[in-house]
Write a protein that holds these residues in place. Structure first.
Motif, PDB file in Angstrom:
ATOM      1  N   VAL A 197       0.844  -1.207   0.000  1.00 15.03           N
ATOM      2  CA  VAL A 197       0.000   0.000   0.000  1.00 15.03           C
ATOM      3  C   VAL A 197       0.873   1.249   0.000  1.00 15.03           C
ATOM      4  CG1 VAL A 197      -1.664   1.347   1.364  1.00 15.03           C
ATOM      5  CG2 VAL A 197      -1.982  -1.119   1.082  1.00 15.03           C
ATOM      6  N   ALA A 198       1.907   1.264   0.823  1.00 18.02           N
ATOM      7  CA  ALA A 198       2.781   2.434   0.910  1.00 18.02           C
ATOM      8  C   ALA A 198       3.496   2.721  -0.402  1.00 18.02           C
ATOM      9  CB  ALA A 198       3.800   2.230   2.029  1.00 18.02           C
ATOM     10  N   GLU A 199       3.863   1.684  -1.130  1.00 17.46           N
ATOM     11  CA  GLU A 199       4.595   1.855  -2.389  1.00 17.46           C
ATOM     12  C   GLU A 199       3.688   2.125  -3.585  1.00 17.46           C
ATOM     13  OE1 GLU A 199       6.664  -1.826  -2.710  1.00 17.46           O
ATOM     14  OE2 GLU A 199       7.937  -1.422  -0.972  1.00 17.46           O
ATOM     15  N   PRO A 251      -0.498   9.647  -2.009  1.00 19.57           N
ATOM     16  CA  PRO A 251      -0.710   9.970  -0.594  1.00 19.57           C
ATOM     17  C   PRO A 251      -2.161   9.970  -0.106  1.00 19.57           C
ATOM     18  CG  PRO A 251       0.977  11.386  -1.495  1.00 19.57           C
ATOM     19  CD  PRO A 251       0.422  10.584  -2.643  1.00 19.57           C
ATOM     20  N   LYS A 252      -3.055  10.620  -0.799  1.00 22.53           N
ATOM     21  CA  LYS A 252      -4.442  10.702  -0.324  1.00 22.53           C
ATOM     22  C   LYS A 252      -5.107   9.326  -0.327  1.00 22.53           C
ATOM     23  CE  LYS A 252      -8.450  13.692  -0.752  1.00 22.53           C
ATOM     24  NZ  LYS A 252      -9.012  14.841  -1.452  1.00 22.53           N
ATOM     25  N   ALA A 253      -4.916   8.575  -1.392  1.00 24.18           N
ATOM     26  CA  ALA A 253      -5.486   7.228  -1.471  1.00 24.18           C
ATOM     27  C   ALA A 253      -4.798   6.292  -0.485  1.00 24.18           C
ATOM     28  CB  ALA A 253      -5.367   6.682  -2.894  1.00 24.18           C
ATOM     29  N   LEU A 283      -5.079   2.854   4.213  1.00 23.94           N
ATOM     30  CA  LEU A 283      -4.565   2.459   5.522  1.00 23.94           C
ATOM     31  C   LEU A 283      -5.616   2.659   6.618  1.00 23.94           C
ATOM     32  CD1 LEU A 283      -0.906   3.792   5.284  1.00 23.94           C
ATOM     33  CD2 LEU A 283      -1.696   1.409   5.152  1.00 23.94           C
ATOM     34  N   THR A 284      -6.430   3.704   6.496  1.00 22.17           N
ATOM     35  CA  THR A 284      -7.516   3.912   7.446  1.00 22.17           C
ATOM     36  C   THR A 284      -8.519   2.768   7.370  1.00 22.17           C
ATOM     37  OG1 THR A 284      -7.241   6.308   7.286  1.00 22.17           O
ATOM     38  CG2 THR A 284      -9.339   5.509   8.148  1.00 22.17           C
ATOM     39  N   ARG A 301      -9.433  -0.781  -7.077  1.00 21.16           N
ATOM     40  CA  ARG A 301     -10.505  -0.514  -8.051  1.00 21.16           C
ATOM     41  C   ARG A 301     -11.053   0.899  -7.915  1.00 21.16           C
ATOM     42  NH1 ARG A 301     -13.086  -5.311 -10.237  1.00 21.16           N
ATOM     43  NH2 ARG A 301     -11.964  -7.135  -9.527  1.00 21.16           N
ATOM     44  N   ARG A 302     -11.077   1.409  -6.708  1.00 16.07           N
ATOM     45  CA  ARG A 302     -11.661   2.719  -6.459  1.00 16.07           C
ATOM     46  C   ARG A 302     -10.723   3.877  -6.783  1.00 16.07           C
ATOM     47  NH1 ARG A 302     -16.074   5.032  -3.195  1.00 16.07           N
ATOM     48  NH2 ARG A 302     -15.691   7.223  -3.571  1.00 16.07           N
ATOM     49  N   TYR A 303      -9.462   3.769  -6.357  1.00 16.04           N
ATOM     50  CA  TYR A 303      -8.558   4.908  -6.405  1.00 16.04           C
ATOM     51  C   TYR A 303      -7.520   4.876  -7.508  1.00 16.04           C
ATOM     52  CZ  TYR A 303     -10.573   5.664  -1.795  1.00 16.04           C
ATOM     53  OH  TYR A 303     -11.441   5.856  -0.762  1.00 16.04           O
TER      54      TYR A 303
END
Length: 69
Positions: A29-31, A35-37, A42-43, A66-68
């Motif tokens: 996820v981090a890579e 930033p916003k997605a 992570l939330t 799929r969303r971001y």
């Protein structure tokens, strides 16, 4: 039904489903996400139940791909 995923989404989902522990999924996820997605993803992961396993985490990240992206 037609597959509406982009080539990038397909590639990321294939990579995602090889990951089976929290550290690898978190790094993915981090890579991967901007930033916003990344923050939203992570939330969402933090909101999963404490007894969730990697299949639940993969589902959350799959939705975010799929969303971001």
């Amino acid at each position: 039904m037609t597959d509406t995923r982009t080539p990038l989404q397909k590639e990321l989902q294939d990579k995602l489903f090889t990951l089976t522990n929290w550290e690898d999924i978190n790094s993915f996820v981090a890579e991967t996400f901007p930033p916003k997605a990344r923050f939203r993803t992570l939330t969402a992961l933090e909101a999963t139940p404490m007894d969730a396993d990697h299949i639940d985490w993969q589902g959350v990240v799959d939705f975010c791909i799929r969303r971001y992206l």
